[in-house]
Design a protein around this motif. Sequence first.
Motif, PDB file in Angstrom:
ATOM      1  N   MET A  75       0.930  -1.334   0.128  1.00  0.00           N
ATOM      2  CA  MET A  75      -0.121   0.085   0.045  1.00  0.00           C
ATOM      3  C   MET A  75       0.781   1.430   0.016  1.00  0.00           C
ATOM      4  O   MET A  75       0.739   2.129  -0.863  1.00  0.00           O
ATOM      5  N   PHE A  76       1.894   1.496   0.680  1.00  0.00           N
ATOM      6  CA  PHE A  76       2.733   2.288   0.862  1.00  0.00           C
ATOM      7  C   PHE A  76       3.535   2.531  -0.362  1.00  0.00           C
ATOM      8  O   PHE A  76       3.524   3.818  -0.902  1.00  0.00           O
ATOM      9  N   ALA A  77       3.893   1.660  -1.061  1.00  0.00           N
ATOM     10  CA  ALA A  77       4.614   1.647  -2.335  1.00  0.00           C
ATOM     11  C   ALA A  77       3.531   2.432  -3.235  1.00  0.00           C
ATOM     12  O   ALA A  77       4.314   3.352  -4.019  1.00  0.00           O
ATOM     13  N   GLY A  78       2.461   1.676  -3.374  1.00  0.00           N
ATOM     14  CA  GLY A  78       1.495   2.257  -4.398  1.00  0.00           C
ATOM     15  C   GLY A  78       1.185   3.857  -4.180  1.00  0.00           C
ATOM     16  O   GLY A  78       1.028   4.535  -5.091  1.00  0.00           O
ATOM     17  N   ILE A  79       0.906   4.005  -3.007  1.00  0.00           N
ATOM     18  CA  ILE A  79       0.441   5.388  -2.436  1.00  0.00           C
ATOM     19  C   ILE A  79       1.418   6.361  -2.718  1.00  0.00           C
ATOM     20  O   ILE A  79       1.057   7.500  -3.286  1.00  0.00           O
ATOM     21  N   TYR A  80       2.852   6.121  -2.514  1.00  0.00           N
ATOM     22  CA  TYR A  80       3.910   7.112  -2.516  1.00  0.00           C
ATOM     23  C   TYR A  80       3.937   7.266  -3.980  1.00  0.00           C
ATOM     24  O   TYR A  80       4.292   8.370  -4.478  1.00  0.00           O
ATOM     25  N   TYR A  81       4.226   6.040  -4.662  1.00  0.00           N
ATOM     26  CA  TYR A  81       4.509   6.319  -6.113  1.00  0.00           C
ATOM     27  C   TYR A  81       3.359   7.209  -6.993  1.00  0.00           C
ATOM     28  O   TYR A  81       3.585   8.274  -7.648  1.00  0.00           O
ATOM     29  N   SER A  82       1.978   6.724  -6.448  1.00  0.00           N
ATOM     30  CA  SER A  82       0.780   7.404  -7.295  1.00  0.00           C
ATOM     31  C   SER A  82       0.616   8.839  -6.717  1.00  0.00           C
ATOM     32  O   SER A  82       0.383   9.599  -7.547  1.00  0.00           O
ATOM     33  N   THR A  83       0.921   9.123  -5.485  1.00  0.00           N
ATOM     34  CA  THR A  83       0.459  10.365  -5.243  1.00  0.00           C
ATOM     35  C   THR A  83       1.186  11.520  -5.588  1.00  0.00           C
ATOM     36  O   THR A  83       0.867  12.577  -6.086  1.00  0.00           O
ATOM     37  N   GLN A  84       2.717  11.067  -5.613  1.00  0.00           N
ATOM     38  CA  GLN A  84       3.510  12.208  -6.185  1.00  0.00           C
ATOM     39  C   GLN A  84       3.295  12.590  -7.654  1.00  0.00           C
ATOM     40  O   GLN A  84       3.215  13.847  -7.944  1.00  0.00           O
ATOM     41  N   ARG A  85       2.743  11.602  -8.369  1.00  0.00           N
ATOM     42  CA  ARG A  85       2.429  11.774  -9.835  1.00  0.00           C
ATOM     43  C   ARG A  85       1.276  12.508  -9.812  1.00  0.00           C
ATOM     44  O   ARG A  85       1.035  13.253 -11.024  1.00  0.00           O
ATOM     45  N   LEU A  86       0.197  12.134  -9.110  1.00  0.00           N
ATOM     46  CA  LEU A  86      -1.147  12.690  -9.091  1.00  0.00           C
ATOM     47  C   LEU A  86      -1.198  14.067  -8.712  1.00  0.00           C
ATOM     48  O   LEU A  86      -2.173  14.992  -9.027  1.00  0.00           O
ATOM     49  N   THR A  87       0.036  14.527  -7.867  1.00  0.00           N
ATOM     50  CA  THR A  87       0.076  15.924  -7.358  1.00  0.00           C
ATOM     51  C   THR A  87       0.778  16.578  -8.151  1.00  0.00           C
ATOM     52  O   THR A  87       0.939  17.820  -7.807  1.00  0.00           O
ATOM     53  N   LYS A  88       1.798  16.222  -8.807  1.00  0.00           N
ATOM     54  CA  LYS A  88       2.803  16.677  -9.628  1.00  0.00           C
ATOM     55  C   LYS A  88       3.877  17.345  -8.513  1.00  0.00           C
ATOM     56  O   LYS A  88       4.183  18.412  -8.666  1.00  0.00           O
ATOM     57  N   SER A  89       3.973  16.492  -7.449  1.00  0.00           N
ATOM     58  CA  SER A  89       4.918  17.235  -6.412  1.00  0.00           C
ATOM     59  C   SER A  89       5.695  16.003  -5.731  1.00  0.00           C
ATOM     60  O   SER A  89       5.367  14.804  -5.656  1.00  0.00           O
ATOM     61  N   ARG A  90       6.851  16.450  -5.507  1.00  0.00           N
ATOM     62  CA  ARG A  90       7.792  15.416  -4.757  1.00  0.00           C
ATOM     63  C   ARG A  90       7.166  15.347  -3.270  1.00  0.00           C
ATOM     64  O   ARG A  90       6.451  16.025  -2.819  1.00  0.00           O
ATOM     65  N   LEU A  91       7.534  14.262  -2.487  1.00  0.00           N
ATOM     66  CA  LEU A  91       7.052  13.997  -1.367  1.00  0.00           C
ATOM     67  C   LEU A  91       7.301  14.973  -0.260  1.00  0.00           C
ATOM     68  O   LEU A  91       8.272  15.595  -0.652  1.00  0.00           O
ATOM     69  N   PHE A  92       6.363  15.415   0.575  1.00  0.00           N
ATOM     70  CA  PHE A  92       6.580  16.396   1.444  1.00  0.00           C
ATOM     71  C   PHE A  92       8.002  16.367   1.927  1.00  0.00           C
ATOM     72  O   PHE A  92       8.698  17.353   2.108  1.00  0.00           O
ATOM     73  N   SER A  93       8.171  15.079   2.556  1.00  0.00           N
ATOM     74  CA  SER A  93       9.925  15.156   3.267  1.00  0.00           C
ATOM     75  C   SER A  93      10.284  13.762   2.995  1.00  0.00           C
ATOM     76  O   SER A  93       9.725  12.578   3.432  1.00  0.00           O
ATOM     77  N   ASP A  94      11.417  13.590   2.682  1.00  0.00           N
ATOM     78  CA  ASP A  94      12.166  12.493   2.210  1.00  0.00           C
ATOM     79  C   ASP A  94      12.540  11.663   3.659  1.00  0.00           C
ATOM     80  O   ASP A  94      12.553  10.910   3.968  1.00  0.00           O
ATOM     81  N   VAL A  95      12.733  12.663   4.711  1.00  0.00           N
ATOM     82  CA  VAL A  95      13.247  12.019   5.965  1.00  0.00           C
ATOM     83  C   VAL A  95      12.172  11.302   6.635  1.00  0.00           C
ATOM     84  O   VAL A  95      12.203  10.179   7.032  1.00  0.00           O
ATOM     85  N   LEU A  96      11.079  12.138   6.720  1.00  0.00           N
ATOM     86  CA  LEU A  96       9.696  11.478   7.049  1.00  0.00           C
ATOM     87  C   LEU A  96       9.675  10.040   6.437  1.00  0.00           C
ATOM     88  O   LEU A  96       9.210   8.969   6.950  1.00  0.00           O
ATOM     89  N   GLY A  97       9.699  10.038   5.233  1.00  0.00           N
ATOM     90  CA  GLY A  97       9.643   8.899   4.038  1.00  0.00           C
ATOM     91  C   GLY A  97      10.475   7.642   4.755  1.00  0.00           C
ATOM     92  O   GLY A  97      10.072   6.550   4.881  1.00  0.00           O
ATOM     93  N   ARG A  98      11.748   8.101   5.370  1.00  0.00           N
ATOM     94  CA  ARG A  98      12.438   6.901   5.672  1.00  0.00           C
ATOM     95  C   ARG A  98      12.142   6.639   7.081  1.00  0.00           C
ATOM     96  O   ARG A  98      12.268   5.551   7.319  1.00  0.00           O
ATOM     97  N   ILE A  99      11.763   7.660   7.987  1.00  0.00           N
ATOM     98  CA  ILE A  99      11.345   7.342   9.002  1.00  0.00           C
ATOM     99  C   ILE A  99      10.168   6.249   9.029  1.00  0.00           C
ATOM    100  O   ILE A  99      10.054   5.310   9.776  1.00  0.00           O
ATOM    101  N   HIS A 100       9.339   6.457   8.240  1.00  0.00           N
ATOM    102  CA  HIS A 100       8.055   5.734   7.871  1.00  0.00           C
ATOM    103  C   HIS A 100       8.350   4.490   7.703  1.00  0.00           C
ATOM    104  O   HIS A 100       8.121   3.284   8.169  1.00  0.00           O
ATOM    105  N   PHE A 101       9.640   4.387   6.308  1.00  0.00           N
ATOM    106  CA  PHE A 101       9.830   2.962   5.905  1.00  0.00           C
ATOM    107  C   PHE A 101      10.279   2.084   7.235  1.00  0.00           C
ATOM    108  O   PHE A 101      10.025   0.994   7.550  1.00  0.00           O
ATOM    109  N   TRP A 102      11.569   2.731   7.753  1.00  0.00           N
ATOM    110  CA  TRP A 102      12.084   1.875   8.842  1.00  0.00           C
ATOM    111  C   TRP A 102      11.534   1.706  10.034  1.00  0.00           C
ATOM    112  O   TRP A 102      11.433   0.613  10.609  1.00  0.00           O
TER     113      TRP A 102
END
Lengths: 717, 209
Positions: A75-102
């Motif tokens: 779910m996270f893979a799909g949401i992060y991939y598609s949300t960036q493209r659907l909003t035409k925007s990089r994720l809000f925060s790379d660091v939060l993304g890493r915290i989320h993953f780990w």
Amino acid sequence: MNDVKMERFKYDDELTKLFIFATVIWGFVALLLGVTVAFQLASWKVNMGLEWSTFGRLRPLHTNAAIFAFVGNAMFAGIYYSTQRLTKSRLFSDVLGRIHFWGWQLIIVAAAISLPLGFTTGKEYAELEWPIDIAIAVIWVVFAINFFGTLVKRREKHLYVALWFYIATIVTVTVLHVVNSIAFPVDFMKSYPVYAGIQDALVQWWYGHNAVAFFLTTPFLGIMYYFIPKAANRPVYSYRLSIIHFWSLVFLYIWAGPHHLLYTSVPDWVQTTAMVFSVMLWMPSWGGMINGLLTLRGAWDKVRTDPVLKFMATSVTFYGMATFEGPLLAIKSINGMAHYTDWIVGHVHSGTIGWNYMIISGMLYYLVPKMWNTTLYSVKMANAQFWLATIGLLLYMMSMWTAGITQALMWRAIDETGKLVYPNFIETVVRIVPMYWVRAFGGVLILAGFILMMYNLWLTIKKSKGLEEQEYMAPAMEKVTSEVNQTAHRKLEGLPTLFTVLTTIAILVGGIIEITPSLISDTFVERDSEIKPYSPLEIAGRDIFIKEGCYVCHSQQIRPMPDEALRYGPPSTAAESVYDRPFQWGSRRIGPDLARVGGKYNDMWHFRHMYDPREVTPKSIMPEYTWLFKKKFEIKTLPKKIKVMTALGVPYTDHQIKNTVLLAQKQAFEITKGLNVDGVDMKMQNKEIIALIAYLQRLGVDGARSRELKKQVRSEQ
Amino acid sequence: MSDKNDKNDKNDKNEKLHVLEDEKALLIDHSYDGIHELNHPLPSWWMWTWSATILYSIFYFIFYHMVGGPNLTQEFEKDMIRLNEIKAIAAADVSNFDIEHYNTWKKTNDSLKIGKEVYEENCISCHAEAGGGDIGPNLTDAYWINVKERTATALFPVIRDGVEDNGMPAWGEIISKEEMYAAMAYIVSLKGTTPPEAKEAQGEKVEEF
């Protein structure tokens, strides 16, 4: 519009890749565990005689791994991939993304360690203990910040339907998880829920059902809305249908939770409400299926050849099947037959394998070649996986239908003299064991298919000739746009905050109306002064029952049906579980109901049965619990447990609170003395088995005494 | 919002949106990452089926919770009354033996007194005074020909069906079920008594209960 300034940006695709790796690894683990527990029911020897590997502990590990590790990461893979493209925007925060993953992976590892060790809350799909629950809440909030932050940064004014579903997912899972997990800690890895009995049941199944809805369904509807049109190059069938089925789905779904509690002692009107809302949910669910499948209009030739579309089309078809079967199973009379049987297990897997596994496979076949800038290594191998998974799943579903219906008919068979045709429960188990072998074999095929996919994706990545990170361009979002001619919903799509608020309201209504009356009012639990709290030793025994996961095989809730009255005794009442924290009504009767097992056998029977079930019941498939005869029951924490219970409102007497340890030892001594006549050593008196026997022998006893008294009163009048 | 932006995505460059002839008019003028939407009307069968489920739900709820339809407990009680009727009929039927029915009968009647009467009227001719045995075997000792245990459940079929080849009549056709109960209760009570001139043991020694 022609002279707008273009902004350049890149997407954070490394994060998606991390989640893809995790999906594949945990998917393998979850399926392997599934196959293991399937074989454990076919042959009890597969329990391996170890406390860490019995069915009672591994089944929760399997469900948690499948839902939160496999499907969660996907779910996270799909949401992060598609949300960036659907909003035409990089994720809000790379660091939060890493915290989320780990953080998420750490939670999974913590689950994988703590569940086999027996740390569990005993609530299905919410088994993880309170420190892990807190970690989940924190990481989920990190995810939410990252997601909503991205929406704020978006360059596309309107939110596409996939994002609506992501919003619903994030909001609802937060509410469900937090409300259902509220508990009082006893120590670092043990807690008691603030809810008891029917309240706990209602909260738990409101959570359990909607975890299916908002963890396994809505995020993947979003993923469907992104990947199917992308892969097929087809426009989505109907925007109007998207709107109607989105809002009706998120509003109606919540109400259906108590359909897991039909014929139990929760209030009748709640049961009816859950049933009718489940029926009304059928078409909204099919709205998603129609939009998915009809988007493929004119692209069916591609479905035949392209693995991505083949998996996705199949998954949407199974989604349609499962969302038809669900409402069907929620109809009271059908539920009366199917509940507690393997039919439900089959239903769950037509959802998780048919819908989730298939759509995730399709998504991975789309994403991996694309993200590694190459083509799929082998279409043939993907096709082989498709057939393995489909045939495996059909075997699974058909064997579970057969097992479920066969066992249900045997349970309720009453002959013309008014007696049960199969009074011995074990007869109904032995009859369906062959189906357990078929199911396990189906599982092996599904797992084999998954391994093929892992190999295929690995070779695909290896074949990649390196990637150049792509740069994208889009104009910044216009802050003020006039939308006079737009429909109200179109305007709403440009207002994420309002959208989120409305979604939150939609998902709250059902839960509030169904659950709060039982939380704040006593009218639904008739008081019964004969129902007394468990003694300290029984609490220790109950915690062993929870720790061993006996509830995954045994229910404790007798339904108002003649056959159950003949087999188990009078129907369970709400009053009888007022001190049950957590409630242990269970969801599947692999073994008999235990609500009134107290006094049915003598202590020695239980003593022998727990050591070797087959000694007293030949052909039983229950695991052996030999370690209960070696390990001492926890006595040090007992005073604390009783204090926590008291704080939660359980009316223990001062005597019980002050002399907890003494009382427990005394009761253990009495039980062991009784066993001693049959040659049991007095040294056994501090072992777990004694506490467990104390608990089992208490079940239903208060209810029986209460009925006896009422009868006397009636005959005196 | 135009398609221009999407062309920046290299991957999508040569993938062309595939729109069918009959759909062109339904295409909405916006797109997200190259995804377009049509605006087909809601399928009518879908609307009708959904409306039907909603109507069904309303009527169902009204029937069971507002105009006095039975609740689960009432339905259960009705089922149990029916079940108990079946049980009662079956228990009263001569061909069935139900230990609970037997025990209740025994408790609510002076079984030994009635039993002695039944015995003296029907059985004494072959089994002699106080079960000592004559044409028929001794009924007081531990040796039995046709039963493996000296319980009502085991005795009942022998008395009901008899052993006609060996001279024991089938009493089920002659006396009532209650009379058989009474005789059985009387025989069970004879256990271990030693009437004068008792017949020698016949059959196997049975486990005592």
